[in-house]
Design a protein around this motif. Structure first.
Motif, PDB file in Angstrom:
ATOM      1  N   MET A 101      26.558  42.947  64.530  1.00  0.00           N
ATOM      2  CA  MET A 101      25.954  41.818  63.416  1.00  0.00           C
ATOM      3  C   MET A 101      25.510  43.035  62.367  1.00  0.00           C
ATOM      4  N   ALA A 102      25.579  42.399  61.035  1.00  0.00           N
ATOM      5  CA  ALA A 102      25.278  43.471  60.122  1.00  0.00           C
ATOM      6  C   ALA A 102      23.738  43.651  59.982  1.00  0.00           C
ATOM      7  N   ASP A 103      23.484  44.881  59.770  1.00  0.00           N
ATOM      8  CA  ASP A 103      21.971  45.325  59.891  1.00  0.00           C
ATOM      9  C   ASP A 103      21.268  45.086  58.319  1.00  0.00           C
ATOM     10  N   ARG A 104      22.118  44.678  57.508  1.00  0.00           N
ATOM     11  CA  ARG A 104      21.787  44.318  55.966  1.00  0.00           C
ATOM     12  C   ARG A 104      22.752  43.479  55.255  1.00  0.00           C
ATOM     13  N   PRO A 105      22.322  43.010  54.249  1.00  0.00           N
ATOM     14  CA  PRO A 105      23.432  42.403  53.349  1.00  0.00           C
ATOM     15  C   PRO A 105      24.384  43.169  52.894  1.00  0.00           C
ATOM     16  N   ARG A 106      25.602  42.815  52.738  1.00  0.00           N
ATOM     17  CA  ARG A 106      26.802  43.695  52.547  1.00  0.00           C
ATOM     18  C   ARG A 106      27.593  43.216  51.518  1.00  0.00           C
ATOM     19  N   ARG A 107      28.410  43.773  50.650  1.00  0.00           N
ATOM     20  CA  ARG A 107      29.079  43.590  49.476  1.00  0.00           C
ATOM     21  C   ARG A 107      30.350  43.234  50.325  1.00  0.00           C
ATOM     22  N   ILE A 108      31.163  42.280  49.272  1.00  0.00           N
ATOM     23  CA  ILE A 108      32.575  41.854  49.721  1.00  0.00           C
ATOM     24  C   ILE A 108      33.492  42.991  50.413  1.00  0.00           C
ATOM     25  N   GLY A 109      33.487  44.047  49.403  1.00  0.00           N
ATOM     26  CA  GLY A 109      34.252  45.292  49.628  1.00  0.00           C
ATOM     27  C   GLY A 109      33.980  46.086  50.988  1.00  0.00           C
ATOM     28  N   GLU A 110      32.487  46.175  51.189  1.00  0.00           N
ATOM     29  CA  GLU A 110      32.178  46.730  52.549  1.00  0.00           C
ATOM     30  C   GLU A 110      32.546  45.876  53.678  1.00  0.00           C
ATOM     31  N   ILE A 111      32.623  44.705  53.536  1.00  0.00           N
ATOM     32  CA  ILE A 111      32.926  43.717  54.626  1.00  0.00           C
ATOM     33  C   ILE A 111      34.468  44.070  54.791  1.00  0.00           C
ATOM     34  N   ALA A 112      35.185  43.870  53.687  1.00  0.00           N
ATOM     35  CA  ALA A 112      36.624  44.205  53.575  1.00  0.00           C
ATOM     36  C   ALA A 112      36.997  45.484  54.474  1.00  0.00           C
ATOM     37  N   GLU A 113      36.383  46.387  54.109  1.00  0.00           N
ATOM     38  CA  GLU A 113      36.645  47.824  54.500  1.00  0.00           C
ATOM     39  C   GLU A 113      36.441  48.004  55.855  1.00  0.00           C
ATOM     40  N   ARG A 114      35.329  47.248  56.427  1.00  0.00           N
ATOM     41  CA  ARG A 114      34.982  47.247  57.828  1.00  0.00           C
ATOM     42  C   ARG A 114      35.885  46.475  58.857  1.00  0.00           C
ATOM     43  N   MET A 115      36.378  45.442  58.040  1.00  0.00           N
ATOM     44  CA  MET A 115      37.320  44.733  58.778  1.00  0.00           C
ATOM     45  C   MET A 115      38.851  45.150  58.496  1.00  0.00           C
ATOM     46  N   GLN A 116      39.051  46.014  57.857  1.00  0.00           N
ATOM     47  CA  GLN A 116      40.343  46.608  57.475  1.00  0.00           C
ATOM     48  C   GLN A 116      41.187  45.508  57.074  1.00  0.00           C
ATOM     49  N   VAL A 117      40.687  44.761  56.013  1.00  0.00           N
ATOM     50  CA  VAL A 117      41.614  43.873  55.353  1.00  0.00           C
ATOM     51  C   VAL A 117      41.206  44.091  54.054  1.00  0.00           C
ATOM     52  N   VAL A 118      42.192  43.022  53.001  1.00  0.00           N
ATOM     53  CA  VAL A 118      41.991  43.092  51.438  1.00  0.00           C
ATOM     54  C   VAL A 118      40.773  42.100  51.054  1.00  0.00           C
ATOM     55  N   ILE A 141      26.381  39.595  50.722  1.00  0.00           N
ATOM     56  CA  ILE A 141      26.373  38.328  51.688  1.00  0.00           C
ATOM     57  C   ILE A 141      25.560  38.830  52.781  1.00  0.00           C
ATOM     58  N   GLU A 142      24.977  37.682  53.250  1.00  0.00           N
ATOM     59  CA  GLU A 142      24.066  37.724  54.250  1.00  0.00           C
ATOM     60  C   GLU A 142      24.359  36.726  55.239  1.00  0.00           C
ATOM     61  N   PRO A 143      24.154  36.736  56.478  1.00  0.00           N
ATOM     62  CA  PRO A 143      24.128  35.426  57.420  1.00  0.00           C
ATOM     63  C   PRO A 143      22.730  35.051  57.531  1.00  0.00           C
ATOM     64  N   THR A 144      23.009  33.486  57.650  1.00  0.00           N
ATOM     65  CA  THR A 144      21.659  32.753  57.567  1.00  0.00           C
ATOM     66  C   THR A 144      21.189  32.925  59.033  1.00  0.00           C
ATOM     67  N   ARG A 145      20.027  32.248  59.398  1.00  0.00           N
ATOM     68  CA  ARG A 145      19.383  32.460  60.710  1.00  0.00           C
ATOM     69  C   ARG A 145      20.512  31.874  61.962  1.00  0.00           C
ATOM     70  N   GLU A 146      21.053  30.651  61.446  1.00  0.00           N
ATOM     71  CA  GLU A 146      22.025  30.104  62.278  1.00  0.00           C
ATOM     72  C   GLU A 146      23.339  30.786  62.387  1.00  0.00           C
ATOM     73  N   GLY A 147      23.750  31.324  61.279  1.00  0.00           N
ATOM     74  CA  GLY A 147      24.927  32.050  61.120  1.00  0.00           C
ATOM     75  C   GLY A 147      25.020  33.334  62.168  1.00  0.00           C
ATOM     76  N   ALA A 148      23.764  34.081  62.215  1.00  0.00           N
ATOM     77  CA  ALA A 148      23.518  35.304  62.778  1.00  0.00           C
ATOM     78  C   ALA A 148      23.612  34.860  64.305  1.00  0.00           C
ATOM     79  N   ALA A 149      22.926  33.814  64.543  1.00  0.00           N
ATOM     80  CA  ALA A 149      22.759  33.274  66.165  1.00  0.00           C
ATOM     81  C   ALA A 149      24.253  32.890  66.619  1.00  0.00           C
ATOM     82  N   SER A 150      24.916  32.340  65.728  1.00  0.00           N
ATOM     83  CA  SER A 150      26.460  32.117  66.144  1.00  0.00           C
ATOM     84  C   SER A 150      27.283  33.420  66.358  1.00  0.00           C
ATOM     85  N   ALA A 151      27.044  34.342  65.340  1.00  0.00           N
ATOM     86  CA  ALA A 151      27.760  35.435  65.572  1.00  0.00           C
ATOM     87  C   ALA A 151      27.372  36.407  66.848  1.00  0.00           C
ATOM     88  N   ASN A 152      25.993  36.067  67.265  1.00  0.00           N
ATOM     89  CA  ASN A 152      25.682  36.899  68.231  1.00  0.00           C
ATOM     90  C   ASN A 152      26.217  36.181  69.464  1.00  0.00           C
TER      91      ASN A 152
END
Length: 90
Positions: free
Chosen positions: A1-18, A49-60
């Protein structure tokens, strides 16, 4: 799970997608509610981009399920096979 809000570019880089792929997915997630967009601290156009409480719970829950599945999948592996897998990840 993300430890902080992230930019789209950071998310893409971590996921290795465009970036455009992540942008489409984030829009869909925003619409459904698991994430929300924040204004960037230095540039309002560079949203974070930041998960909501429900989004974080779902991701976990999803991550926990994947770890459980993977643990079961390699339960019968030898120590050598697990070490080989570890080297392949590097």
């Amino acid at each position: 799970m993300a430890d902080r809000p992230r930019r789209i570019g950071e998310i893409a880089e971590r996921m290795q997608v465009v970036g455009p792929h992540v942008t489409r997915q984030v829009r869909s997630l925003e619409h459904r509610g698991p994430v929300h967009r924040l204004s960037g601290p230095h540039d309002r156009r560079a949203g974070l981009i930041e998960p909501t409480r429900e989004g974080a719970a779902s991701a976990n829950r999803c991550a926990s399920s994947l770890v459980g599945w993977f643990s079961e999948a390699i339960a019968g592996w030898t120590d050598e096979e697990r070490a080989d897998l570890g080297r392949l990840e590097e």
